[in-house]
Design a protein around this motif. Structure first.
Motif, PDB file in Angstrom:
ATOM      1  N   MET A  75       8.329  -4.362   5.421  1.00 53.09           N
ATOM      2  CA  MET A  75       7.463  -4.227   6.598  1.00 53.09           C
ATOM      3  C   MET A  75       6.788  -5.552   6.938  1.00 53.09           C
ATOM      4  SD  MET A  75       7.726  -1.438   8.094  1.00 53.09           S
ATOM      5  CE  MET A  75       8.978  -0.250   7.670  1.00 53.09           C
ATOM      6  N   HIS A 112       7.374  -6.862  10.598  1.00 50.24           N
ATOM      7  CA  HIS A 112       6.235  -6.776  11.515  1.00 50.24           C
ATOM      8  C   HIS A 112       5.118  -7.793  11.263  1.00 50.24           C
ATOM      9  CE1 HIS A 112       7.798  -3.145  13.326  1.00 50.24           C
ATOM     10  NE2 HIS A 112       7.948  -2.610  12.130  1.00 50.24           N
ATOM     11  N   HIS A 155      14.813   0.114   9.798  1.00 41.04           N
ATOM     12  CA  HIS A 155      13.605  -0.210  10.565  1.00 41.04           C
ATOM     13  C   HIS A 155      13.657  -1.617  11.167  1.00 41.04           C
ATOM     14  CE1 HIS A 155      11.213   3.350   9.495  1.00 41.04           C
ATOM     15  NE2 HIS A 155      11.871   3.290   8.354  1.00 41.04           N
ATOM     16  N   ASP A 204       2.054  -9.741   8.685  1.00 35.78           N
ATOM     17  CA  ASP A 204       1.003  -9.308   7.763  1.00 35.78           C
ATOM     18  C   ASP A 204      -0.040  -8.382   8.381  1.00 35.78           C
ATOM     19  OD1 ASP A 204      -0.267 -11.229   9.278  1.00 35.78           O
ATOM     20  OD2 ASP A 204      -0.931 -12.444   7.585  1.00 35.78           O
ATOM     21  N   ARG A 205       0.038  -8.139   9.664  1.00 36.78           N
ATOM     22  CA  ARG A 205      -0.898  -7.200  10.288  1.00 36.78           C
ATOM     23  C   ARG A 205      -0.257  -5.839  10.560  1.00 36.78           C
ATOM     24  NH1 ARG A 205      -5.550  -8.150  12.303  1.00 36.78           N
ATOM     25  NH2 ARG A 205      -5.178  -6.927  14.185  1.00 36.78           N
ATOM     26  N   TYR A 206       0.885  -5.595   9.916  1.00 36.28           N
ATOM     27  CA  TYR A 206       1.579  -4.330  10.204  1.00 36.28           C
ATOM     28  C   TYR A 206       0.717  -3.125   9.882  1.00 36.28           C
ATOM     29  CZ  TYR A 206       2.939  -2.804   5.460  1.00 36.28           C
ATOM     30  OH  TYR A 206       2.936  -2.340   4.167  1.00 36.28           O
ATOM     31  N   GLU A 241      -1.514  -2.916  13.075  1.00 40.87           N
ATOM     32  CA  GLU A 241      -0.780  -2.728  14.323  1.00 40.87           C
ATOM     33  C   GLU A 241       0.201  -1.559  14.295  1.00 40.87           C
ATOM     34  OE1 GLU A 241       0.891  -6.615  14.896  1.00 40.87           O
ATOM     35  OE2 GLU A 241      -1.067  -7.499  15.332  1.00 40.87           O
ATOM     36  N   HIS A 242       0.610  -1.159  13.109  1.00 40.11           N
ATOM     37  CA  HIS A 242       1.562  -0.043  12.947  1.00 40.11           C
ATOM     38  C   HIS A 242       1.095   0.857  11.799  1.00 40.11           C
ATOM     39  CE1 HIS A 242       4.465  -1.882  15.669  1.00 40.11           C
ATOM     40  NE2 HIS A 242       4.193  -3.025  15.069  1.00 40.11           N
TER      41      HIS A 242
END
Length: 105
Positions: free
Chosen positions: A79, A83, A40, A85-87, A90-91
């Motif tokens: 993750m 990406h 990933h 800390d807002r993954y 946002e994902h």
């Protein structure tokens, strides 16, 4: 190698793992983290292994809060690294581990 699921520590209670159990869990989480970073995060296998060693260093039995990182699984820490800390916002498709990651178990 199949990942063994050991009881995750619940802090502030003492962890009662012996050294072999700790090392097994450490290796399992390193393997999972490296897998995520490669599949990933786009790292090479060697870069992914190095990232896993950095994220999951060996901690001596005397270390305060040994294994505290185990309170979340490797998927989550990887993750966050990939990406931020807002993954989860946002994902949202990445909140739960992928089938490939789960197959490591």
């Amino acid at each position: 190698m199949r990942r063994r699921r050991l009881r995750r520590p619940v802090y502030p209670y003492a962890v009662t793992w012996n050294e072999a159990e700790y090392l097994d869990y450490l290796q399992s989480e390193r393997r999972g983290y490296a897998w995520v970073m490669q599949h990933h995060g786009g790292l090479t296998p060697e870069e992914a292994r190095e990232a896993a060693l950095e994220c999951y260093p060996y901690e001596s039995a005397e270390a305060s809060f040994r294994g505290l990182i185990f309170h979340d699984e490797a998927w989550h820490w990887a993750m966050l690294s990939i990406h931020g800390d807002r993954y989860v916002v946002e994902h949202p498709e990445l909140v739960h581990p992928s089938p490939g990651y789960l197959a490591l178990e």
